[in-house]
Structures are given as C-alpha cells and as structure tokens.
Design an enzyme around this catalytic site. Sequence first.
Site, PDB file in Angstrom:
ATOM      1  N   GLU A 130      -5.821 -10.873  -1.707  1.00  0.00           N
ATOM      2  CA  GLU A 130      -5.434  -9.492  -2.010  1.00  0.00           C
ATOM      3  C   GLU A 130      -6.027  -9.029  -3.348  1.00  0.00           C
ATOM      4  O   GLU A 130      -6.470  -7.896  -3.489  1.00  0.00           O
ATOM      5  CB  GLU A 130      -3.908  -9.413  -2.076  1.00  0.00           C
ATOM      6  CG  GLU A 130      -3.340  -8.023  -2.286  1.00  0.00           C
ATOM      7  CD  GLU A 130      -1.828  -8.038  -2.497  1.00  0.00           C
ATOM      8  OE1 GLU A 130      -1.280  -9.085  -2.898  1.00  0.00           O
ATOM      9  OE2 GLU A 130      -1.191  -6.996  -2.262  1.00  0.00           O
ATOM     10  N   ASP A 150       0.653   1.532  -7.606  1.00  0.00           N
ATOM     11  CA  ASP A 150       1.992   1.014  -7.926  1.00  0.00           C
ATOM     12  C   ASP A 150       2.408   1.053  -9.394  1.00  0.00           C
ATOM     13  O   ASP A 150       2.923   2.041  -9.866  1.00  0.00           O
ATOM     14  CB  ASP A 150       2.149  -0.404  -7.366  1.00  0.00           C
ATOM     15  CG  ASP A 150       2.049  -0.435  -5.844  1.00  0.00           C
ATOM     16  OD1 ASP A 150       1.464   0.492  -5.271  1.00  0.00           O
ATOM     17  OD2 ASP A 150       2.559  -1.383  -5.232  1.00  0.00           O
TER      18      ASP A 150
HETATM   19  C1  6A9 Z   1       6.354  -4.943   0.845  1.00  0.00           C
HETATM   20  C2  6A9 Z   1       6.867  -7.239   1.556  1.00  0.00           C
HETATM   21  C3  6A9 Z   1       6.772 -10.106   3.860  1.00  0.00           C
HETATM   22  C4  6A9 Z   1       0.403  -2.785  -2.237  1.00  0.00           C
HETATM   23  O1  6A9 Z   1      -2.112  -3.246   1.033  1.00  0.00           O
HETATM   24  C5  6A9 Z   1      -0.959  -2.526   1.248  1.00  0.00           C
HETATM   25  C6  6A9 Z   1      -0.386  -2.011  -0.053  1.00  0.00           C
HETATM   26  C7  6A9 Z   1      -1.399  -1.100  -0.762  1.00  0.00           C
HETATM   27  O2  6A9 Z   1      -1.538   0.091  -0.057  1.00  0.00           O
HETATM   28  C8  6A9 Z   1      -0.990  -0.754  -2.158  1.00  0.00           C
HETATM   29  O3  6A9 Z   1      -2.023  -0.045  -2.784  1.00  0.00           O
HETATM   30  N1  6A9 Z   1       0.022  -3.148  -0.885  1.00  0.00           N
HETATM   31  C9  6A9 Z   1      -0.679  -2.006  -2.953  1.00  0.00           C
HETATM   32  O4  6A9 Z   1      -0.299  -1.672  -4.242  1.00  0.00           O
HETATM   33  C10 6A9 Z   1       1.080  -3.960  -0.247  1.00  0.00           C
HETATM   34  C11 6A9 Z   1       2.376  -3.194  -0.124  1.00  0.00           C
HETATM   35  C12 6A9 Z   1       3.453  -3.906   0.591  1.00  0.00           C
HETATM   36  C13 6A9 Z   1       4.747  -3.100   0.540  1.00  0.00           C
HETATM   37  C14 6A9 Z   1       5.814  -3.654   1.373  1.00  0.00           C
HETATM   38  C15 6A9 Z   1       6.849  -5.796   1.918  1.00  0.00           C
HETATM   39  C16 6A9 Z   1       6.428  -8.086   2.711  1.00  0.00           C
HETATM   40  O5  6A9 Z   1       7.153  -9.260   2.781  1.00  0.00           O
END
Ligand code: 6A9
Length: 709
Positions: free
Chosen positions: A679, A446
């Site tokens: 996380e 990100d």
């Molecule tokens: C947002 C908001 C209820 C961000 O673990 C999943 C991902 C990873 O792949 C990534 O490397 N996370 C990491 O930087 C979370 C991404 C969530 C995006 C959508 C929605 C939810 O609100």
Amino acid sequence: MWLQQLEGREVLLRHTCEQSDGLPRYGWLLHDGAHFGVQEIQDVGFSLQTEVVKRPGGQHGGDWSWRVTVRPERTGPKPAFISLLFYVATDGQGTLQPLIEEKSRLASIRGQTEELGDFTVTFKPPTTEAGTPLYARYNHLQAKAEGLHRLTDVVKSSLSPRFSYAPPGLPKRHYFGVDVYQGQAGDRELRSQLLVHQVTVAVPCRVEVAFESGSVADRPDRLLAETLTRELDKHVAAFEQRFEETFGLSRKGFSGQEQHFARALLSNMLGGMGYFYGHSLVQSPYTEGPQLYPAGSLFTAVPSRSFFPRGFLWDEGFHQLLLARWDPALSQEVLAHWFDLMNVEGWIPREQILGDEALAKVPPEFVVQHSQGGNPPTFFLVLQQLLRQGAMEQDYLRRIYPRLQSWYGWYNHTQAGPLPYTFRWRGRDQDTQLFLNPKTLTSGLDDYPRASHPSEDERHLDLRCWMAVASAVMAEVATRVGEAEDDYAHMANWLADNEMLEQHHWSEALSTFADYGNHTQAVTLERERFRPPPPGQPSPFPRLVRVVRKSPRLQFVGGALGYVSLFPLLLQLLRPDSQRLGSLLADMKNEQKLWTPFGLRSLSRSSPFYLKRNTEHDPPYWRGAVWINMNYLAVRALHHYSQVEGPYREEATRLYHELRTNVIGNVLQQYLDSGYVWEQYNDSTGRGQGCYPFTGWSALVVLMMAEEY
Ligand code: 6A9
C-alpha cells in the site's frame, strides 16, 4: 478452499484472501481480464497454481474450466497429502442437484440460475501433471447457509477427523473431511444452497473442473486435459504479445524478471476485479438516521484483494488509468457502472460496500457513507486519457454526459469555497480535541495536515486543482457531444489562471503553495491530566488530547509541505515558465523535504507533523510514507515539463529520470524481497508497509515503466 492435512495440528482451512494467513506470496501472474488467468499461491511447504480459461458460446457467457496444480516447495514442512475443496453455491435464487458416485464422490452438479440458465459442473478425479490417475479419498457436503459470506464457517464447522486415508503400501492416516453440518438456522433466512466436493490426495497432483453452459449447442471437445492445455498456451502467447504491443517493456530493454513483475502487476488488478451487488448505507442531511439506498451493481477493480476488496472512488480512477491502456472497452464499462451509482444530487459514495461479502470485510464504524463528502474526481483523468486514445464512441459519450454534468455540478456546488474559484472539502473530523490535526478522509489524503481548526473559511489547494482538470475535461466532452461548453471552459480558464492560483494559494512567508484556513502550528498531543472519577466509577485511563498553545488565526497553512503543496505541478496547471515551478522542483529534490531514494515522501521531513501519530490509536499514514499514486502523478508531470520549452525543462528532465528509476526500482525490490506489492513504502528504508498485496494504484508502476502518461 484448501486444507493442509497435518496430523495433530490445528485445522488450517484457507479460503478468501486474508492477510492473517501470512502466505509467503500469492497473486495472478497472468490475467487478461476476459478469457484466462494464471495464479500462483505459495503456502508453507507447497504451492498451488490455479488456471482458468473461458470459452465463449451460447447465451450465458459460455464454458469455463479451472485447473489446480499442487506442487511441493523446497522450504517448509511438506504435507504428505492435502485436501482441495471445490464448491458451488447459490445466492438467493437458482437450484443445484448433486450427482454422487461411489457413495461419497460428488462427481458433478446440474444447476440452473437466472443469469446462467442451465449448466453442469464436473469434477475430474485427480491425476499427476502427466495425467496418470492418483489414489484419492472423497467427501462431500450439502448444506444451506445464510449467505456467501458464511461459507467458510459452514465448511469449517462440518469438518470431522474421522476419515482415513490409506494409499496402497502406506500406513493408514486420519484426515479432516466435510461431514454433516449442524447449522442452527434460527429465524435467519438461508439464502445459499451449498455443495462441496472434497478431494484428499498426495502432493504433487492436479485437478480439473469444468463448467459447461446448457446453452452451448455444439461443443467440439470438452475444455479439459490436452484441450485445456492447448487453450491456455494460446492465451498465454496472445497475452505476451499484447502486453508487449501495449507497454513495450522488452523494446525498452527491461529484463525478463522486470517484465514478469509488470505482467503480474497488471494481472493482479485485472484478476482482482469484482462484480458487486447490494445497497449502500447513506447518511444525508435530510434524514435522521442512515438510509439504505436501492440495490445497485458495480463492476470494478479493488485496491487490495485481502484488505480492501471493494470499490473506492478515487482509487478507481487510478486503476483505470492503467486498465484504459490495456482494454479501453473494459474501462468504459467500469466507469459506466460507477456513474450509474450516482444519487439524485449527483453524488457517488466514496466507498462501495455492496452485498454481504463486501460488508463482512468492513468494521461497523466505516460502513455509513456521508452524502456531503466527496473524494477526488479522478475519473476525469481517465476520461481525458480515453479521449486522447480516441477510444470513446459518440454514443457512449452522449449517454454518460448527463451524469457527468450532475457529478461535476455536485462538486462545484457542494464543495465550493469561501471565495469564487476556491474549493473546500466537506466532512472533516468534528471532534477536534482528540486529534493532533482533524482528518480529511474525503480528500483521500486522510491525516495529511490541514488547517488546525476546520472552518468555512478554508480553501483546499488539491480540490481546486482537481476542479481545474474536471472543468477542462467537461469542456472537451461538451464540445464532443455538441453541448454548450462555455461555462466549463470559463471555469477551466480561471482555475488554470496562474495569477489567481497564486493569489488564493501561494504563501510568500512559507514560499510554497498551501491551503488557507484557521490555523496554528502550535499544537501537540498530550496525556490528559488525571481526574478523579465520579464515585463508584472505575478510574478512566488518561487519554491523549490536543493542546493548543497559540490561538489559531486565518492564514496559509504552515508546516504542511508535501503532496498537497505539489498539486499545481502534479496536475500540470503551472505554466512552464512559472517561477513557482522552479521552487516546487527544488522542494521536491531536497532530501530534508520530499526527496527519498524510494520516491517522494508524502510530507516534508521538516514538517512538525512528519511521522506524527494523530491519536493514540492512529499511526501516521499520509505523514511521510511514499505513496505510488502521487508518485505516478509526479513522474507524469515531470515528463510533461521535460517536453515543453521553459527555464526549468532541464531540471524537470533530470528529476523525471531519477524519480522514475527510484520508484520502479524500489517497488520491484520490495516485491522480490517480500513477495508482495504494498500500500505504501517507508521513506527511510523503502520497505513496503500498510496492507498487502496492494495492487491497486501501486500497479501504476507499469505505466512508469512503459512511460505512458
Ligand atoms: C477501513 C479496515 C479489514 C485509505 O485504498 C483505499 C483507501 C484510499 O482511498 C485512501 O486514499 N485507503 C487511503 O487513505 C484505505 C481505506 C480503508 C478504509 C476502511 C477498513 C479494513 O479492515
């Protein structure tokens, strides 16, 4: 669903995992992914233990039973009585027929669907844990809903406080029960038929529910009461034995508490798996607006049951590194599902938002997937692991091979860099004025700082390293299925060539590996100067905008030491005698840079981007926090360099032990303190942050404990 019956208080209906419910702790303590699971949910004043057992048989997956046991907790106001709501709902097809007894008790449901054939669901009256019947009140609801994502609302809006609960010898009290649902249908299609059974009862209590498949011919005994207990005990014992055989934590001297924690981590990943069905919404360069892809199905684990309950591509590779050890057949099924979601170009959407339930959890701006954007191809690490285990049948390999070729080809062609053997993530943020550093969501990291001015001249170090692994695995699979491996082997050799790697990515000036691109470090976010609004318009609140104090130029990306710089080490591309290995190990161990008592931080403390917001509304994410997937790769790589001859072997061994101890110790400590696995972890305090429970890649701690790399 369950409902606390606290008189005079608002209605607290719990259903799906929501972080906003603020439960002290919940999760699967045991789950084998196929036959049984034990979950504990702590609410305020009481806890629920939910257990499920499946008994194969017939043509539709067999029978299964649920048992819910409610117990008072030592802390918090104890509810005198609560309601448990069990429901059955169809999703577009099938029928349900209620059988009502004693006027209001939904005793059982006869149903039929395409997948399940004929079945019966029976709700047993509540008892004590010893099996003594308890006083209870019953309600039921029969309604139609727009879909599964609307069930909470339907139940909530049908609740009425007009019912009374009067156990013998105690004063009568009112409670909320499901009543009549006055849904406004409008012109929306009502695809779900819903039947709810509500039992209102004192705490402690136990309720059992049995699903019995019509195609099971001889059923020796019903999966209830003692039989259910016996089956559960059998599965628990088998789980414990298999867990020890697979991970050997007792053999390694881990305490009972540590083993309990590790079992919960694995179980949560298995218990959080889901089967999704629906369409992706995709924007491609060839169409004007986003297009609905054909409906597809996905069987997958998820990063977080509460916050990200859907499939994420690169997360899934990390998930399967753990699950491949536990159940290689299950992992192969999951991989096959993902590969079947590939489009004609060889692209797989990064985030899988399939079906209304999944969609209901995603803010609108995140729904559309872009077919030019990738995500790290971590599935190659899983394939490598499965090959090592000797787990993949020839037939399976042959069937996935064409998909692997397309997928690899997609990365190789669409994410090519400006020079041969270099790569570039597409899809960086476009509106560069608004960000301290334009994000690269596709890389998975990100807001990790990259070149300040995105351009076609960029070369991304992490993607190049991913491609080196991908090429090597492709060569191996090709050989295994008797196809030409030369091109892949050629790529693998060149991408592993340390001299060329240094030429493209080693910066003498920065004395580290780095991205290359159009870059300046002289950027800041500042409050925009006030400008008078056009006549008649409200005056806008001045935004934070990026100020560039020195023009960018083509160079290695400075000020960005962190996870990306470590990639040649993380993916084990460096030769054991490479001086650069020594240099990365020193950066790792330096507390002013990456080392913390809780694991490696994502970005050097000395970076100008360290803990910096990217916009007013975008707090730092991969700019300092400790992330467990990268720490797993680091521990794994250190283990590798501790096993091979070379000048840095001793240092790697020392760091291996320290880093492994730090990461395991902190994730466990946070679990004990907060009730959850998180996380990310704060690099100064070790505290869990971001969303919870997050038993996606954070569960890789189990492999670190087991020393399985
Ligand atoms: C947002 C908001 C209820 C961000 O673990 C999943 C991902 C990873 O792949 C990534 O490397 N996370 C990491 O930087 C979370 C991404 C969530 C995006 C959508 C929605 C939810 O609100």
